[in-house]
Motif scaffolding. Structure first.
Motif, PDB file in Angstrom:
ATOM      1  N   TYR A  82       0.628  -1.217   0.022  1.00  0.00           N
ATOM      2  CA  TYR A  82      -0.038   0.056   0.075  1.00  0.00           C
ATOM      3  C   TYR A  82       0.905   1.124   0.056  1.00  0.00           C
ATOM      4  O   TYR A  82       1.803   1.302   0.829  1.00  0.00           O
ATOM      5  CB  TYR A  82      -1.103  -0.174   1.264  1.00  0.00           C
ATOM      6  CG  TYR A  82      -2.081   0.884   0.924  1.00  0.00           C
ATOM      7  CD1 TYR A  82      -3.148   0.487   0.552  1.00  0.00           C
ATOM      8  CD2 TYR A  82      -1.834   2.245   1.364  1.00  0.00           C
ATOM      9  CE1 TYR A  82      -4.428   1.478   0.323  1.00  0.00           C
ATOM     10  CE2 TYR A  82      -2.891   3.217   1.298  1.00  0.00           C
ATOM     11  CZ  TYR A  82      -4.087   2.839   0.679  1.00  0.00           C
ATOM     12  OH  TYR A  82      -5.338   3.679   0.493  1.00  0.00           O
ATOM     13  N   ALA A 106       1.620   4.691   0.822  1.00  0.00           N
ATOM     14  CA  ALA A 106       1.459   5.671   1.946  1.00  0.00           C
ATOM     15  C   ALA A 106       1.079   7.111   1.316  1.00  0.00           C
ATOM     16  O   ALA A 106       0.121   7.915   2.019  1.00  0.00           O
ATOM     17  CB  ALA A 106       2.325   5.613   3.179  1.00  0.00           C
ATOM     18  N   TRP A 107       1.863   7.679   0.558  1.00  0.00           N
ATOM     19  CA  TRP A 107       2.040   8.804   0.276  1.00  0.00           C
ATOM     20  C   TRP A 107       0.796   9.225  -0.836  1.00  0.00           C
ATOM     21  O   TRP A 107       0.644  10.532  -0.898  1.00  0.00           O
ATOM     22  CB  TRP A 107       3.218   9.215  -0.456  1.00  0.00           C
ATOM     23  CG  TRP A 107       3.859   8.418  -1.473  1.00  0.00           C
ATOM     24  CD1 TRP A 107       4.250   7.066  -1.282  1.00  0.00           C
ATOM     25  CD2 TRP A 107       3.518   8.518  -2.833  1.00  0.00           C
ATOM     26  NE1 TRP A 107       4.225   6.625  -2.452  1.00  0.00           N
ATOM     27  CE2 TRP A 107       3.769   7.485  -3.438  1.00  0.00           C
ATOM     28  CE3 TRP A 107       2.823   9.582  -3.593  1.00  0.00           C
ATOM     29  CZ2 TRP A 107       3.451   7.132  -4.727  1.00  0.00           C
ATOM     30  CZ3 TRP A 107       2.483   9.279  -4.951  1.00  0.00           C
ATOM     31  CH2 TRP A 107       3.140   7.959  -5.558  1.00  0.00           C
ATOM     32  N   GLN A 108       0.353   8.339  -1.261  1.00  0.00           N
ATOM     33  CA  GLN A 108      -0.949   8.528  -2.316  1.00  0.00           C
ATOM     34  C   GLN A 108      -1.695   7.404  -2.095  1.00  0.00           C
ATOM     35  O   GLN A 108      -1.200   6.295  -2.366  1.00  0.00           O
ATOM     36  CB  GLN A 108      -0.268   8.862  -3.746  1.00  0.00           C
ATOM     37  CG  GLN A 108      -1.316   9.135  -4.717  1.00  0.00           C
ATOM     38  CD  GLN A 108      -0.635   9.448  -6.153  1.00  0.00           C
ATOM     39  OE1 GLN A 108       0.305   9.952  -6.112  1.00  0.00           O
ATOM     40  NE2 GLN A 108      -1.943   9.161  -7.078  1.00  0.00           N
ATOM     41  N   SER A 109      -2.902   7.440  -1.595  1.00  0.00           N
ATOM     42  CA  SER A 109      -3.781   6.128  -1.405  1.00  0.00           C
ATOM     43  C   SER A 109      -3.605   5.385  -2.579  1.00  0.00           C
ATOM     44  O   SER A 109      -3.819   5.896  -3.627  1.00  0.00           O
ATOM     45  CB  SER A 109      -4.996   6.747  -0.840  1.00  0.00           C
ATOM     46  OG  SER A 109      -4.974   7.527   0.191  1.00  0.00           O
ATOM     47  N   GLY A 110      -3.678   4.095  -2.320  1.00  0.00           N
ATOM     48  CA  GLY A 110      -3.675   3.178  -3.311  1.00  0.00           C
ATOM     49  C   GLY A 110      -2.997   2.066  -3.132  1.00  0.00           C
ATOM     50  O   GLY A 110      -1.654   1.988  -2.650  1.00  0.00           O
ATOM     51  N   TYR A 166      -5.249   3.475  -9.682  1.00  0.00           N
ATOM     52  CA  TYR A 166      -6.632   2.964  -9.685  1.00  0.00           C
ATOM     53  C   TYR A 166      -7.231   3.761 -10.338  1.00  0.00           C
ATOM     54  O   TYR A 166      -8.583   3.820 -10.752  1.00  0.00           O
ATOM     55  CB  TYR A 166      -7.159   2.627  -8.399  1.00  0.00           C
ATOM     56  CG  TYR A 166      -7.349   3.689  -7.413  1.00  0.00           C
ATOM     57  CD1 TYR A 166      -8.335   4.458  -7.449  1.00  0.00           C
ATOM     58  CD2 TYR A 166      -6.305   4.121  -6.609  1.00  0.00           C
ATOM     59  CE1 TYR A 166      -8.682   5.585  -6.869  1.00  0.00           C
ATOM     60  CE2 TYR A 166      -6.417   5.008  -5.819  1.00  0.00           C
ATOM     61  CZ  TYR A 166      -7.771   6.070  -5.719  1.00  0.00           C
ATOM     62  OH  TYR A 166      -7.793   7.155  -5.108  1.00  0.00           O
ATOM     63  N   PHE A 194      -5.288   6.292 -15.343  1.00  0.00           N
ATOM     64  CA  PHE A 194      -4.009   5.177 -14.985  1.00  0.00           C
ATOM     65  C   PHE A 194      -4.571   4.188 -14.158  1.00  0.00           C
ATOM     66  O   PHE A 194      -3.534   4.036 -13.160  1.00  0.00           O
ATOM     67  CB  PHE A 194      -2.912   6.358 -14.451  1.00  0.00           C
ATOM     68  CG  PHE A 194      -2.471   7.550 -15.091  1.00  0.00           C
ATOM     69  CD1 PHE A 194      -1.873   7.033 -16.442  1.00  0.00           C
ATOM     70  CD2 PHE A 194      -2.481   8.676 -14.994  1.00  0.00           C
ATOM     71  CE1 PHE A 194      -1.562   8.212 -17.370  1.00  0.00           C
ATOM     72  CE2 PHE A 194      -2.133   9.830 -15.692  1.00  0.00           C
ATOM     73  CZ  PHE A 194      -1.500   9.409 -16.843  1.00  0.00           C
ATOM     74  N   ILE A 253       5.578   5.232  -9.206  1.00  0.00           N
ATOM     75  CA  ILE A 253       4.208   6.063  -9.030  1.00  0.00           C
ATOM     76  C   ILE A 253       3.195   5.541 -10.193  1.00  0.00           C
ATOM     77  O   ILE A 253       3.868   4.855 -11.160  1.00  0.00           O
ATOM     78  CB  ILE A 253       4.451   7.393  -9.270  1.00  0.00           C
ATOM     79  CG1 ILE A 253       5.265   7.658 -10.500  1.00  0.00           C
ATOM     80  CG2 ILE A 253       5.249   7.866  -8.099  1.00  0.00           C
ATOM     81  CD1 ILE A 253       5.182   9.251 -10.686  1.00  0.00           C
ATOM     82  N   PRO A 254       1.829   5.849 -10.139  1.00  0.00           N
ATOM     83  CA  PRO A 254       0.902   5.686 -10.757  1.00  0.00           C
ATOM     84  C   PRO A 254       1.355   6.588 -12.060  1.00  0.00           C
ATOM     85  O   PRO A 254       1.850   7.479 -11.909  1.00  0.00           O
ATOM     86  CB  PRO A 254      -0.283   5.993 -10.508  1.00  0.00           C
ATOM     87  CG  PRO A 254      -0.160   5.844  -8.998  1.00  0.00           C
ATOM     88  CD  PRO A 254       1.280   6.272  -8.718  1.00  0.00           C
ATOM     89  N   GLY A 255       0.956   6.143 -13.429  1.00  0.00           N
ATOM     90  CA  GLY A 255       1.031   6.845 -14.631  1.00  0.00           C
ATOM     91  C   GLY A 255       1.275   6.111 -15.759  1.00  0.00           C
ATOM     92  O   GLY A 255       1.025   5.055 -15.809  1.00  0.00           O
TER      93      GLY A 255
END
Lengths: 240, 337
Positions: A143, A145-149, A176, A180, A219-221
């Motif tokens: 998980y 922490a800095w950006q939920s997900g 999610y 992205f 990171i997501p992207g």
């Protein structure tokens, strides 16, 4: 089903299961269980973590330290018709934890099915549902922490191809929220057996990545999306 | 005999149910307020859960070297914000990137942090816990520390029925405590309920507020829960572009969460980087300092014009949002050892 034939079948299964030491599918009167066994593979062999250095082309090498990912929403289909969907279907698969490599799906009754479908990763609703337990507990290291997900798929290791600190590579694939949303659906044709063995072959993932330039995704992207899309083709059914 | 057994069963069921209702606490929605966003069914408030969350909130065990607790940046008497610090500081004296937000009326909040990076109250505490500038710890390790000590396992037992500590239980109990931090007893609230009257100055300030500020700082929460670019000039020492870092959408550049104005008198300094020390700097910036750009909130495009008298009146209204009962409520203070 003819009762006599069912008894006969149970006997056959009991013998077969005894040989395979799969106790949970064998106990009479217990609900039926279909086991899915995940076999992480690299270079045609069972993946070994940490100590093993795998040779690559040009004298390079690669070593793996972490392979963890979520399998969720397991469904069985017979000729494209949904025959079973597991409730609360979230499974953290960890290559370093043998017990996590077998997923026992309690189907309640004997079912005929010819394909299994599941997601690699966690759906967006679950991603927005706060603190969850079991395999989804935030202490599982999956998980952000800095950006939920949730991190859907994590692969870490070392290769001399990575000009990074300690030659490390880290792929934490997740995200999610549109556009992205990186969750991936996998569909695998199978014959109904007591144990469905699915190989996860890392070779094709790594062959499509240039480790020299692409070795850290956290990171997501767009990059996480591209790499996540590669995951779908890593799963293949495999004979026992 | 059967009758005795049946009566026994009924008695046991009644005892269990009775215990449950005695321990469970229903969340009270202030009159006229919207329905909370938080799903209490998934985390029902209990007396022991709130007490456990309160203890955790004030316990520096959440940080790597047991020096920083939630309180370090969220003090009750400053509306659970970080008094007098533009940027919050954490472990080893490290300075964070942003001004810590006030913690109040969180049951109505959908997204958290100035940039919306946190999507649920339960997972909010994870961010400061693992941020290397704040608590620099890992929740897995916190769980291990709590499980190993004598203090917490009985408290988890009391709350969750067994003494196993998990990340989920830890976070849900902190949520329980934070959810109780409801501020709804300011002079403004009492005026709305007909218990108190505004002065002429406050009434006039209220009208000015509704005309100029209320679209974003919507009543009764004094935030619309949205992200807006309120026309602040970019601080080039921070280059903080807000929500775009989370969504990657160009249209979200320079947007930050609209903070509540409740207890604004005590939650200084103001803005995501704490650039304004007092309210008149804030008001003056809305009048004279708005930077126009593609993502500027449409509500600010026509500008805000206030005379000096009007500014004073607006200020008088803002002070009616102070809720002393909240700021000094003993239920929110550090628990006795």
């Amino acid at each position: 089903m003819n009762p006599l034939f069912r008894i006969f079948l149970n006997h056959v299964r009991a013998i077969g299961c005894g040989a395979l030491l799969l106790v949970n599918t064998c106990v009479q009167g217990q609900p039926a269980v279909s086991s899915i066994r995940i076999l992480p593979v690299f270079q045609s062999q069972k993946l070994e973590l940490n100590d093993k250095f795998y040779p690559l082309e040009n004298g390079d090498s690669i070593q793996f330290e972490t392979l963890r990912f979520y399998i969720s929403d397991i469904r069985f289909y017979q000729k494209n018709n949904l025959v079973f969907r597991e409730k609360n279907s979230y499974h953290l698969v960890d290559a370093s934890l043998d017990s996590s490599l077998i997923i026992n799906v309690n189907t309640n009754e004997e079912l005929a099915f010819n394909s299994v479908r599941f997601y690699i990763g966690i759906d967006s609703t679950t991603n927005m549902s706060g603190a969850l337990g079991g395999d989804l507990d935030p202490t599982k290291g999956m998980y952000w922490a800095w950006q939920s997900g949730y991190i859907n798929f994590k692969l870490e290791g070392k290769s001399n191809r990575c000009k990074t600190r300690n030659n490390e590579f880290m792929f934490h694939l997740g995200g999610y929220a549109a556009p992205f949303n990186s969750i991936q659906e996998v569909s695998i044709p199978i014959r109904h057996t007591d144990v469905i063995q699915i190989a996860l072959e890392l070779d094709s993932f790594l062959s499509q990545i240039n480790l020299a330039t692409e070795n850290s995704v956290m990171i997501p992207g767009a990059q996480a999306m591209r790499l996540s899309a590669l995951l779908v083709n890593l799963f293949h059914v495999r004979g026992l | 005999m059967k009758k005795v057994a049946a009566a026994g069963i009924i008695l046991i069921v009644w005892l269990i149910a009775g215990f449950k209702t005695a321990n469970e606490i229903s969340f009270v929605i202030p009159k006229g307020w919207p329905k909370p966003v938080y799903d209490f069914k998934k985390n029902p408030l209990t007396e022991s859960g709130i007490a456990l969350g309160r203890k955790l909130f004030y316990d520096p065990v959440l940080s790597r070297d047991s020096t920083i607790s939630c309180m370090s940046c969220h003090l009750q008497f400053t509306a659970f914000a970080h008094v007098d610090h533009a940027l919050s500081h954490g472990i080893d004296g490290r300075i964070g990137k942003r001004n810590s937000m006030s913690l109040v009326n969180l049951a109505w909040s959908r997204r958290f942090m100035w940039d919306g990076s946190v999507n649920h109250l339960d997972v909010q505490a994870l961010a400061p816990m693992s941020n290397h500038l704040e608590m620099d710890e890992d929740i897995k390790n916190v769980v291990k520390k709590l499980q190993a000590g004598p203090v917490y396992p009985p408290l988890f037992q009391k709350t969750f029925g067994d003494s196993t500590i998990t990340g989920e239980r830890l976070l849900k109990s902190i949520s329980q405590f934070m959810l109780t931090m409801v501020s709804a007893n300011s002079k403004y609230d009492k005026m709305r309920r007909g218990e108190e009257k505004f002065t002429e100055q406050e009434s006039n300030g209220y009208k000015l507020f509704q005309k100029n500020c209320g679209a974003c700082h919507a009543e009764p929460l004094f935030t619309n829960g949205q992200f807006e670019n309120n026309g602040l000039a970019v601080d080039t020492t921070l280059n903080d572009f807000g929500q775009i870092t989370v969504t990657h959408r160009q249209g979200d550049s320079l947007k930050f969460k609209v903070p509540t104005l409740r207890n604004i008198e005590f939650s200084y300094p103001y803005m995501h980087d704490g650039r304004f020390k007092n309210l008149s700097q804030v008001i003056n910036n809305y009048i004279r300092g708005i930077q126009h750009g593609p993502t500027l909130s449409p509500k600010l495009k026509n500008g805000i014009y206030l005379s000096n008298t009007e500014k004073v009146d607006l200020m008088a209204f803002l002070l009616t949002l102070t809720d002393k009962e909240f700021l000094f409520n003993p239920a929110f203070s550090p628990p006795n050892k």
